[in-house]
Design a protein around this motif. Structure first.
Motif: not given
Length: 802
Positions: A147-154
């Protein structure tokens, strides 16, 4: 098409007929009707579309209506409706918003297909509800499934690592962020700084901070707070200044963080500067939180008077304000002042909380405070806090320190629940009173309870086994410590070494030392001290040298311990080497170390070196005097010992003189005059406090004249301090270069010291400047008349030139 069959619909509270409702409203009523199993007699055709279900679920999300949301899901299952991914995500969101993560996870796991919204919703549910380990586990599942993660998830995952206090997990997440080449932003970087600071790596926090392209006020606040947490007060203050230089104005959070960073004795000056900034910024008179932080900062810096000034000027106070002031007095042992604030708080109608009582109990720490402590205990019972485990533990400690170990036991015995801190307090109380058997009895009782001991408890109980007769008990305690996995603990290990040494078993002390995996300076010092106490001086020095080879820096206690191993003329050279190391390490002015050096030199037969250390001390305590006087007496120098004893008594008078001098201004508002300053200089000079006298003159609020320097010059001559008299004479001659007495005094001192070249220089200087000593004169009284005999100047010159 879903057909609902109704026997009749007449439930009270329905305000319009079923036929007048919208499709969504009909579905809602049908859902509730079916689940409530109401009788049906009329058939109504209702189209149960995704749109209808979505409308109902959104209504449940807005109202956090979990009951209806579950009914909607049940209706879908009973009618065989197959929801779309969008509808399933909405159902998942409903459970998350209603805080039912177990049901949410069931929906999540049953989905054959998931999109970014699915993962993000489930992750947000875990992180928002404090399920941080589940947050991290789901994050790893996302990685494994590509799954490609974005800044919000990180950012959410980094915050989860922060809450878990897991530096290892945090580093893994940061590494993935870097590898993913995701463009970081200020919010994510701030989260990383906070994570590293709270997880124990201020170094990595600084690296993230330094590499940031843009910073906001939160960035600075997080970094300053992190430095404060790691006791880096100086660095935090530098950042506070840098922040302003870069045009970023501190906010309230910044001020609270920097005040916290300044809350230690070494941070007082920077705390004062922050206070000045707060006044200029207009915060002091209006913000209670900032004022509370100021009170706390000054108290922790040791300036309780400044804390009280801020407290007294506060226009608004809350219970935190009162607690900070009471806690400040308590921490400095000022029991009466703490009670004064406590009573003032009561009169103003402020209700004490648990922290208030914990602070006021802490202030009762000596036998004379026992009655006050009992009164506080009664107030605690009135307030209903008697059975709070924190309060009861504090009462156990209070009664122990006030000398009533019986009352301490009664409180402990009545406790409904006890934690490891409670058991430690009771054991510690018995140990402090020398009741070692009772302490061991409580320890055995604790072993029968489901209490997990910690290093502090073990440290206390080991201290109960510190005599040869307690060796077997000490071994039993040691065995229990080993079974609990604390034998190699860097805090417990050194205490075990000391215990075995005091019990006379140096061999077993060494065995404990050898088993320690990580030896800190305390462990090395304990082993050195153990050998020194058993007169195994060679072994002590072997450990000392091994410690330095392993690059462990000795501290003050280490040096004192190794100096105790220098007890004969044969070890003088080693003692001198240790003295040199002490000086190089910057500990040369430490009073305790200088006392140990005096003792060492005296035992090694170097009286002159001991006296040099003593004379060079800026301040002395009773141990200093005992060491030098006892050393002279042991070596047969009785007259010198008596002279030092007289000097010691004189310095006691100096303290009294200082008190009277200070009270003139402080108590009686009388400003000291030049004559008062002259008296103080004379007092200091007569007791050989020459450096203190010079410093006193330099601090005078007006320019000194010859009348001030003259008594100090006389004292320098009396005690033969040539290097001091040269400096003082220089100041005196700047005021009056024709003062012949100064030249003569210098000449006499140089002559007494055998410095004949300097004597000639003084004589030449007098002639060059045209200074002449006035004729000497004598008086003789015969037949009620006085006769004066005056020597001519040329006779004086002749005498000087001899």
């Amino acid at each position: 098409m879903v057909v609902a069959r109704f026997e009749g619909w007449s439930k009270q509270g329905v305000f319009r007929s079923f036929s007048d409702m919208t499709g969504d409203e009909r579905l809602l009523q049908i859902v509730k009707g079916q689940l409530e199993k109401e009788p049906c007699s009329i058939q109504w055709g209702v189209q149960a579309s995704s749109h209808s279900y979505l409308s109902l679920l959104r209504r449940c999300i807005d109202k956090k209506d979990l009951v209806t949301g579950k009914q909607v899901q049940t209706h879908m299952i009973q009618t065989g409706f197959k929801p779309s991914l969008y509808l399933a995500n909405t159902l998942l969101l409903m459970y998350v918003k209603c805080g039912t993560l177990v049901e949410a996870r069931k929906v999540f796991d049953q989905l054959c297909k998931r999109d970014m919204f699915t993962w993000t919703t489930m992750l947000a549910g875990y992180s928002s509800n404090g399920e941080f380990l589940e947050t991290f586990n789901l994050y790893e599942q996302m990685l494994s499934q590509g799954v490609t993660l974005d800044r919000i998830i990180y950012t959410r995952v980094v915050n989860a690592c922060t809450s878990l206090r897991s530096l290892e997990k945090g580093k893994k997440v940061h590494a993935n962020i870097i590898r993913s080449r995701i463009r970081s932003d200020t919010i994510l970087d701030n989260a990383l700084i906070d994570m590293y600071a709270k997880c124990g790596s201020i170094k990595h926090a600084c690296q993230v901070f330094d590499n940031m392209a843009e910073r906001n006020v939160v960035t600075w606040n997080v970094m300053i707070a992190g430095l404060a947490q790691h006791k880096c007060g100086k660095e935090a203050f530098e950042l506070f200044l840098q922040m302003q230089r870069e045009g970023m104005m501190p906010d309230k959070v910044t001020l609270l963080s920097i005040l916290n960073a300044s809350a230690s004795p070494e941070g007082l000056e920077q705390g004062k500067l922050v206070h000045s900034y707060i006044i200029q910024a207009g915060h002091e008179l209006s913000d209670t939180h900032v004022n509370n932080a100021l009170v706390s900062m000054y108290a922790k810096c040791g300036s309780v008077e400044s804390a009280r000034q801020v407290f007294d000027q506060m226009p608004n106070r809350n219970v935190v304000s009162w607690n900070a002031m009471i806690g400040g007095y308590a921490a400095h042992g000022q029991c009466e002042e703490a009670f004064g604030i406590f009573n003032q708080m009561h009169h103003q109608g402020v209700k004490p909380d648990i922290i208030t009582f914990l602070n006021i109990v802490k202030s009762c720490c000596s036998p004379k405070a026992l009655e006050q402590g009992k009164w506080v205990h009664a107030e605690i019972m009135k307030a209903g806090f008697e059975f709070d485990v924190r309060i009861q533990t504090a009462l156990v400690r209070m009664y122990s320190k006030c000398g009533s170990i019986e009352d301490a036991w009664q409180v402990f015995n009545r406790m409904r629940t006890r934690n490891v801190i409670s058991w430690t307090a009771m054991i510690e109380g018995y140990v402090e009173h020398g009741l070692y058997e009772e302490a061991l009895g409580v320890f055995r009782q604790m072993q029968q309870e489901p209490v997990k001991p910690d290093r502090i408890l073990f440290t206390c109980i080991v201290n109960a086994c510190t005599s040869p007769v307690a060796l077997e008990q000490g071994k039993q305690v040691h065995a229990y410590i080993t079974s609990c996995g604390f034998e190699s603990d860097v805090h417990v290990g050194p205490v075990l070494i000391t215990m075995y040494a005091q019990c006379g078993s140096i061999k077993e002390a060494r065995q404990v030392f050898d088993k320690l995996r990580n030896r800190n300076v305390v462990a090395w010092t304990a082993m050195i001290s153990a050998y020194a106490e058993h007169d195994l001086h060679d072994e002590a020095f072997q450990v000392f040298h091994q410690m330095q080879q392993e690059l462990v820096e000795p501290n003050r206690v280490t040096y004192i311990s190794i100096l105790n191993a220098c007890t004969s003329p044969a070890s003088l050279k080693q003692g001198m080497q240790v003295h040199a190391q002490i000086t190089d390490a910057g500990f040369g002015s430490d009073v305790n170390l200088r006392n140990a050096l005096i003792t060492m030199y005296m035992k090694c037969g170097s009286i002159s070196a001991a006296r040099h250390v003593f004379d060079d001390m800026q301040s002395r305590d009773v141990v200093s005097w005992n060491a030098i006087i006892g050393g002279y007496a042991q070596h047969g120098y009785g007259e010198d010992a008596l002279n030092l004893y007289r000097q010691m008594k004189g310095e006691g008078l100096v303290d009294e003189g200082h008190q009277h001098f200070s009270s003139m201004d402080q108590d009686y508002k009388v400003m000291p005059t030049l004559d008062h300053y002259c008296c103080m200089v004379d007092l200091l000079g007569r007791t050989a406090c020459l450096q203190e006298a010079e410093d006193f003159i330099q601090r005078m609020p007006f320019e000194p004249d010859a009348s001030i320097w003259s008594p100090l010059l006389g004292a320098c001559h009396r005690y033969g301090k040539v290097e001091v008299v040269e400096h003082v004479a220089d100041w005196t001659l700047k005021l009056d270069s024709q003062d012949a007495a100064v030249y003569v005094l210098l000449s006499n001192m140089y002559a007494a010291a055998g410095m004949w070249e300097n004597v000639e220089k003084v004589r030449y200087l007098m002639k060059d400047r045209g200074v002449k000593k006035g004729g000497g004169c004598s008086w003789i009284r015969t037949e009620n008349k006085s006769h004066e005999f005056v020597a001519e100047d040329r006779e004086i010159d002749t005498l000087l030139n001899k």
